[in-house]
Design a protein around this motif. Structure first.
Motif, short mmCIF file in Angstrom:
data_model
loop_
_atom_site.label_atom_id
_atom_site.label_comp_id
_atom_site.label_asym_id
_atom_site.label_seq_id
_atom_site.Cartn_x
_atom_site.Cartn_y
_atom_site.Cartn_z
N GLY A 1 0.80 -1.22 0.00
CA GLY A 1 0.00 0.00 0.00
C GLY A 1 0.83 1.27 0.00
O GLY A 1 0.31 2.36 0.22
N LYS A 2 2.12 1.11 -0.22
CA LYS A 2 2.99 2.30 -0.26
C LYS A 2 3.95 2.20 -1.42
O LYS A 2 4.46 1.11 -1.71
N LEU A 3 4.22 3.34 -2.04
CA LEU A 3 5.21 3.34 -3.12
C LEU A 3 6.56 2.89 -2.56
O LEU A 3 6.91 3.21 -1.43
N GLY A 4 7.30 2.16 -3.37
CA GLY A 4 8.61 1.67 -2.93
C GLY A 4 9.69 2.71 -3.09
O GLY A 4 10.87 2.40 -2.89
N CYS A 5 9.32 3.92 -3.43
CA CYS A 5 10.32 4.97 -3.64
C CYS A 5 9.85 6.23 -2.95
O CYS A 5 8.70 6.61 -3.05
N VAL A 6 10.77 6.89 -2.24
CA VAL A 6 10.41 8.14 -1.59
C VAL A 6 11.02 9.35 -2.29
O VAL A 6 10.90 10.47 -1.82
N GLY A 7 11.71 9.09 -3.40
CA GLY A 7 12.23 10.20 -4.18
C GLY A 7 13.44 10.89 -3.59
O GLY A 7 13.71 12.05 -3.90
N CYS A 8 14.19 10.18 -2.76
CA CYS A 8 15.35 10.80 -2.13
C CYS A 8 16.48 11.04 -3.14
O CYS A 8 17.41 11.79 -2.86
#
Ligand SMILES: Cc1cc2nc3c(=O)[nH]c(=O)nc-3n(C[C@H](O)[C@H](O)[C@H](O)COP(=O)(O)OP(=O)(O)OC[C@H]3O[C@@H](n4cnc5c(N)ncnc54)[C@H](O)[C@@H]3O)c2cc1C
Ligand code: SF4
Ligand code: SF4
Ligand code: SF4
Ligand code: SF4
Ligand code: SF4
Ligand code: FES
Lengths: 344, 281, 246
Positions: free
Chosen positions: A311-318
């Motif tokens: 339920g969460k994207l595997g990337c946080v864009g860091c």
């Protein structure tokens, strides 16, 4: 819990109070970069760091971790190792807090992983807000992790002469009491926080030309895209992108034997799906033999599969993967190209 | 808490101990093991599940359980010597102790197969997991309708579980056919690849039947094609997939195909699921 | 019976044998597991002529080396190529890029044509090798791993992925960010990225991985201003025998 204020000049005293009877890890300089490491004094802390080489996940999920000690022989014996000692992580940025949510989901999933969870339980997260993107690589705005409302115990926002302190947990509240340098936020403080946020929203721009909620669909359409082959041409399969990623959690397990050959330790070590041997089985078959299929696997995990699973994207864009890729394989570019849009 | 209680709370990497009570070579490269757990109780597995066998100092390997849960006092494995852990196991005989984690994986849904025709298609080492299901079905024979077993090996010397094969051959209530790719002088049975056995299938109600297909990766495409062509629905063709595995519990990522972990949501998948996974077979 | 272990040295600095003796803390334990019957660095006499494990250090550079290593192969169950000179040719392979006669004249001056020399070879170019301990010098931990593995009957694990993996695990600042160039992206890991950890570039002493992206490495080095000759020099330092150096 209502927010608090600590004056800039009091922050030192607060941190020193924490240092007095806790292990505190915080960002410090390493050459031109930053790493999270145990600190002994307030002055070591690089409050203005942009981003650390590895994320603080290494404190609940170490690069190399002994999970079992064993005795070899006719009567083999073993003992599980799940040691954990308390640690305060000071100065963790929003993206790394967001990444922690995902790791929590993964390691909580049945059967729960005590090696991770014990350490995680004993870690206090004191966040530090970002006023602007850390550099040209971050795309935390696209991934929705540039602001976090939960996942921390305390969250500090630098308002110039003072820090705005959000309290995210009971534990956070207790630490505040110990520190005693805090006062309740007034409506004036709230206004300042609001102004900070407005400024922040203009500082952070979207870099992917579509809403990332469409990522799963765009990836689904791109399974056979030639983009994977194109980036594979220059990829080293060096695994750097995985190792530096705050949401990657794959590991290898190996036995290390003492020189006596009578005992040893079973260790888990961070692994990388970009390496051919990641899927190799006895007899030599490699299930993702092509570099392109391994790259596709990584991007699909980040943008689709983990979302479907947890339920969460595997990337946080860091941006760590892109920042550390020697051949400039860049997530924003890949996601842009996959959608058929021109790369900026 | 005692050390043991602590270990249990910390379970995921902590193996229990099992003792090998019988071991013998089945072929030149495959060895059979019967194991009793130290705690004395049953393993509590479902047909199609596997265990992580631990040899301290060497490592772990996922191995299918080749006995049926109806056999409660012990369980069995059939291991091919291909690398470090499997070689270490081959050096072991009765009395030796090994570490065990599991049972892991989803196993076969035996409830769903109740009252239906079941077609088993096993190739090579695939007979190891298949045997556990076959034994279960034969032990509860009245729960199932027509039972057909097709088995293929490269040559006669590679056939596993010869006593079981003889028993199945002799039983009137199961239809057993075996073939080898390369016969030797003593071989009197069928020759040819396993798909050639499909013409021996008689009377099954394909639209309501289940197919259990286990074998090396190359086998799947051909066998699934045959199963589909006799009319078995995609959602009732069950395959057991093999992937590299390190944890067995859905954490280490090695066995991942798309959004599933083979160790957890698998290793048994229907063909309709596999189709969606794309990298499945 | 404890396995009989022998050490042999060909063209090398014999530094890898020293690494074995430097195992200090573990040496006694290891000596409890094996019996050392031939050790040029530490023992005078040869005590056996059949071995279970032979460590072969150094590159093969003469006709008599070839004969000797073939003889060792016949006498040992397990042959371990020990150190970069033995596993990949190492520094010694530099001579392969000059005409052999020039090398002989340069090294041996007047009597050059009486000296026996062949192009440098790694041990596995002459005989079958069961196991590799890479590195210049070898890493202590890996010696331990290989010896205990052999004793336990396990195939020692030699990584076949780039040094970058271990370099990132160590949280190093990449030396490319410091203006240096590095062979880490195509070099076999296993050394815990020791050179970048101490701020130096990886020289490729553990050999090139089996599926390197050589073009990407060459482009990367060229981008950093290296000429084709400079790039080849980087590769030839240790990996002269590899395709990448051609
Ligand atoms: C669900 C499942 C059931 C299996 N059932 C059986 C069985 O009943 N009998 C049998 O002989 N073999 C079975 N295998 C294959 C068996 O697991 C491998 O042959 C074994 O792991 C090889 O280990 P090794 O240490 O001997 O080989 P090495 O080559 O030394 O392997 C090193 C490590 O790589 C991993 N690995 C290598 N090959 C495989 C593989 N095929 N699958 C998963 N991990 C692998 C393991 O972690 C292994 O310890 C099964 C595999 C899976 C996934
Ligand atoms: S990626 Fe975003 S949230 Fe993370 S450190 Fe950079 S600016 Fe802050
Ligand atoms: S960091 Fe770049 S070169 Fe290395 S594996 Fe990742 S994408 Fe490939
Ligand atoms: S994939 Fe890249 S940008 Fe996304 S979380 Fe991982 S390192 Fe950061
Ligand atoms: S310093 Fe060398 S080994 Fe380390 S990451 Fe950079 S290129 Fe790779
Ligand atoms: S970093 Fe490179 S040169 Fe240094 S020891 Fe490792 S492989 Fe050899
Ligand atoms: S084996 Fe680790 S996730 Fe499946």
């Amino acid at each position: 819990m209502l927010p608090k204020i600590i004056e800039r000049d009091d922050l030192r005293a607060f941190v020193e109070a924490l240092l007095a009877d806790n292990v505190v890890v915080a960002p410090i300089r390493k050459g031109e970069k930053y790493v999270f490491s145990e600190v002994e004094t307030f002055d070591e802390i690089a409050l203005d760091y942009n981003i650390s080489l590895l994320s603080p996940k290494k404190f609940f999920y170490p690069q190399i971790e002994t999970v079992l000690k064993f005795k070899i022989g006719d009567r083999p014996e073993s003992q599980a190792i799940t040691e954990a000692s308390p640690v305060i992580i000071f100065g963790i940025h929003p993206c790394d807090i967001a990444a922690t949510w995902l790791l929590d989901e993964v390691f909580k999933e049945d059967p729960a992983d005590p090696n991770y969870l014990e350490k995680r339980k004993k870690a206090v997260l004191i966040g530090l807000n970002c006023a602007q993107p850390c550099d040209e690589f971050s795309f935390c705005r696209d991934m929705g992790s540039y602001n976090v409302e939960e996942g921390f115990d305390l969250m500090l926002t630098d308002l110039g002469e003072k820090y705005f302190v959000e309290i995210g947990s009971k534990l956070g509240e207790e630490i505040l009491v110990e520190g005693a340098h805090f006062r309740d936020a007034t409506s004036g403080d709230l206004k300042d926080r609001q102004a900070y946020q407005e400024k922040k929203e203009t500082n952070f721009v979207k870099r992917i030309p579509y809403d990332t909620k469409f990522l799963p669909e765009i990836l689904e359409e791109s399974y056979d895209s030639l983009v994977w082959d194109a980036i594979a041409k220059r990829c080293f399969s060096c695994g750097s992108c995985n190792i530096v990623c705050p949401t990657c959690y794959c590991f290898n397990v190996t036995d290390e034997v003492a020189a006596s050959a009578a005992e040893g330790e079973r260790k888990r070590v961070w692994d990388s799906c970009q390496l051919a041997e990641f899927t190799e089985v006895a007899g030599g078959e490699v299930f993702r033999e092509e570099r392109s299929s391994r790259l596709r696997h990584r991007f699909f995990r980040k943008g689709k599969w983990l979302l479907e699973r947890y339920g969460k994207l595997g990337c946080v864009g860091c941006g760590r993967c892109d920042r550390n890729c020697l051949v400039k394989i860049n997530s924003v570019e890949v996601y842009t190209q996959l959608a058929g849009e021109p790369v900026q | 808490m005692t050390v043991e209680e602590k270990d249990r709370a910390a379970a995921i990497f902590k193996p229990e101990t099992g003792r090998i009570v019988a071991a013998r070579m089945l072929t030149e490269t495959e060895k059979f093991f019967r194991v009793v757990l130290d705690h004395g109780g049953p393993l509590g597995h479902k047909p199609g599940q596997f265990v992580e066998v631990s040899i301290f100092g060497i490592g772990e390997a996922p191995i299918s359980i080749c006995s049926s849960p109806t056999q409660e006092d012990s369980f069995e494995m059939c291991v091919r010597n291909v690398g470090s852990v499997t070689n270490a196991m081959h050096q072991m005989g009765a009395g030796a102790e090994i570490g065990l984690r599991g049972p892991y994986g989803n196993g076969f849904d035996m409830e769903a197969m109740k009252g239906r025709d079941v077609l088993f298609v096993a190739g090579g080492l695939g007979m190891a997991p298949a045997r556990g299901v076959i034994k279960y079905v034969l032990d509860k024979r009245h729960d199932f309708n027509i039972v057909t077993i097709l088995y293929g090996a490269k040559n006669p010397s590679e056939l596993l579980f010869k006593e079981d094969l003889e028993e199945w051959q002799a039983r009137p209530d199961c239809d057993f056919h075996v073939t080898v790719d390369r016969p030797d002088d003593s071989w009197k049975g069928n020759t040819g690849v396993i798909t050639t056995l499909f013409r021996n299938i008689s009377n099954i109600d394909a639209r309501n039947a289940w197919a259990v297909v286990v074998g090396p990766p190359v086998m799947y495409k051909y066998v699934i094609l045959e199963a589909l062509s006799i009319g078995i629905p995609e959602s009732r063709i069950l395959c057991s997939l093999e992937r590299r595995m390190k944890c067995g519990v859905g954490k280490c990522g090695h066995c991942q195909i798309s959004n599933v972990y083979v160790c957890k949501e698998g290793p048994v998948f229907t063909y309709s699921q596999i189709k969606r996974l794309r990298e499945g077979i | 019976m404890k396995p009989k272990v022998a050490f042999f040295s060909f063209t090398s600095c014999e530094g890898c044998q020293l690494m074995f003796l430097n195992l200090e803390d573990e040496l006694l334990d290891l000596l409890g597991l094996v019996e050392i019957v031939n050790f040029r660095e530490a023992m005078k006499e040869v005590l056996a002529d059949e071995y279970d494990i032979a460590f072969v250090e150094g590159s093969i550079t003469t006709h008599s080396d070839i004969e000797e290593v073939e003889d060792i192969r016949k006498r040992t169950k397990i042959l371990i190529a020990f150190g970069a000179c033995a596993t990949i040719g190492g520094i010694n392979a530099i001579k392969n890029f000059q005409p052999l006669d020039d090398v002989r004249k340069y090294v041996y001056d007047r009597d050059w044509d009486k000296i026996d020399t062949v192009p440098t070879m790694s041990v596995d170019q002459v005989v079958d090798v069961d196991c590799y301990i890479h590195g210049c010098p070898v890493d202590k931990k890996e010696i331990l791993d290989v010896v205990t593995s052999v004793i336990l009957g396990k195939t020692p694990r030699v990584p076949d992925y780039p040094v970058c993996v271990e370099c990132k695990l160590a949280e190093n600042v990449c030396v490319f960010d410091k203006g240096l160039v590095c062979l880490g992206p195509v070099t076999r890991a296993g050394c815990s990225a020791i050179c970048p950890t101490f701020g130096n570039k990886c020289l490729g002493c553990r050999g090139i991985i089996s599926d390197p992206n050589v073009n990407a490495e060459k482009d990367l080095l060229a981008e950093r201003g290296l000429s084709i000759d400079d790039i080849l020099k980087e590769f030839r330092m240790f990996d002269g025998l590899s395709e990448v150096s051609k």
